[in-house]
Design an enzyme around this catalytic site. Structure first.
Site, short mmCIF file in Angstrom:
data_model
loop_
_atom_site.label_atom_id
_atom_site.label_comp_id
_atom_site.label_asym_id
_atom_site.label_seq_id
_atom_site.Cartn_x
_atom_site.Cartn_y
_atom_site.Cartn_z
N ASP A 1 0.82 -1.21 0.00
CA ASP A 1 0.00 0.00 0.00
C ASP A 1 0.85 1.26 0.00
O ASP A 1 2.07 1.22 0.21
CB ASP A 1 -0.91 0.03 1.23
CG ASP A 1 -1.90 -1.11 1.27
OD1 ASP A 1 -2.26 -1.61 0.18
OD2 ASP A 1 -2.33 -1.50 2.37
N TYR B 1 5.65 -10.02 7.11
CA TYR B 1 5.64 -8.57 7.33
C TYR B 1 6.11 -8.26 8.74
O TYR B 1 6.00 -9.09 9.65
CB TYR B 1 4.22 -8.00 7.17
CG TYR B 1 3.79 -7.78 5.75
CD1 TYR B 1 3.97 -6.55 5.13
CD2 TYR B 1 3.18 -8.80 5.01
CE1 TYR B 1 3.57 -6.34 3.81
CE2 TYR B 1 2.78 -8.60 3.70
CZ TYR B 1 2.97 -7.37 3.11
OH TYR B 1 2.58 -7.17 1.82
#
Length: 246
Positions: A52, A111
């Site tokens: 993103d 992540y």
């Protein structure tokens, strides 16, 4: 024409995400422009996933094909000469089979999220971290993180705009670790919904900051109700660490 795999790293602060957008700077857009300068023809890249706006990557995986005859080491140098000034770096290049796809061949993704949990810090140390002034309990956060392990419906932590047919995802690892003035959250999953990791982090932090019951997080997860998720954590502290393949 051989398929080339590239391991890349980038600072996502100045980009509107990875995926190309016609009028906005993106990581994919910058890489494709660099490849076009070298190849003299348009080159389409494929990635392991789309980060993103504002999200960083330590080891994103992309593939592309080029027609020119050039050694990989020279190609790496040429790309970095263009990309480094734009906060993108080619870490490694290698050839892969034509059947390999960076997204569909991936088994897991990792992540990390960086939380600055100290008042003793320099201004620039919060650049790629989310500052929380209340002292956080690693124990409480990890008890919440444990409920993520396994296969769950993550509708609660999905974005309304997420077009995934299934909201089920398998989480293999989720843990908070103390590193000096930082708290690092690491999570490994089969894949992730749009803004899922940041929504999870934001919800756990909100529960901890407000001294709510740890069981609240599991209740929210099982509710499958987006309205129960708390504030989405900022993008600047999220990193794509690596992608796992067989």
């Amino acid at each position: 024409m051989k398929k080339i795999l590239a391991e890349i790293a980038y600072d996502g602060s100045i980009y509107h995400g990875f995926q190309i957008q016609p009028t906005k700077p993106t990581v994919q857009g910058e890489i494709e422009k660099a490849l076009m300068k070298i190849n003299k023809k348009k080159v389409k890249i494929h990635s392991s996933g789309r980060t993103d706006k504002g999200v960083h990557a330590k080891k994103q995986i992309i593939t592309f094909d080029i027609k020119i005859n050039i050694q990989l080491n020279n190609l790496k140098k040429a790309l970095n000469a263009i990309l480094l000034k734009n906060s993108i770096k080619i870490l490694k290049l290698r050839y892969v089979k034509n059947s390999f796809h960076p997204r569909f061949s991936a088994q897991k993704r990792k992540y990390s999220y960086c939380i600055l949990n100290s008042d003793n810090y320099y201004p620039w140390e919060g650049y790629q971290a989310h500052y929380v002034n209340k002292k956080l309990s690693i124990s409480n956060l990890n008890q919440m993180a444990k409920t993520l392990i396994g296969k769950h419906d993550f509708t609660t932590f999905s974005c309304i705009k997420d077009k995934s047919k299934s909201k089920f995802r398998h989480i293999y690892f989720a843990k908070f670790k103390k590193r000096g003035k930082y708290i690092i959250f690491e999570i490994i999953g089969s894949s992730f919904l749009w803004k899922m990791v940041r929504s999870i982090i934001g919800t756990m932090l909100d529960i901890e900051i407000k001294n709510e019951s740890i069981s609240t997080f599991e209740t929210i997860l099982k509710s499958k109700n987006r309205n129960l998720a708390r504030t989405t954590a900022p993008a600047n502290a999220l990193f794509l660490e690596r992608v796992y393949y067989e």
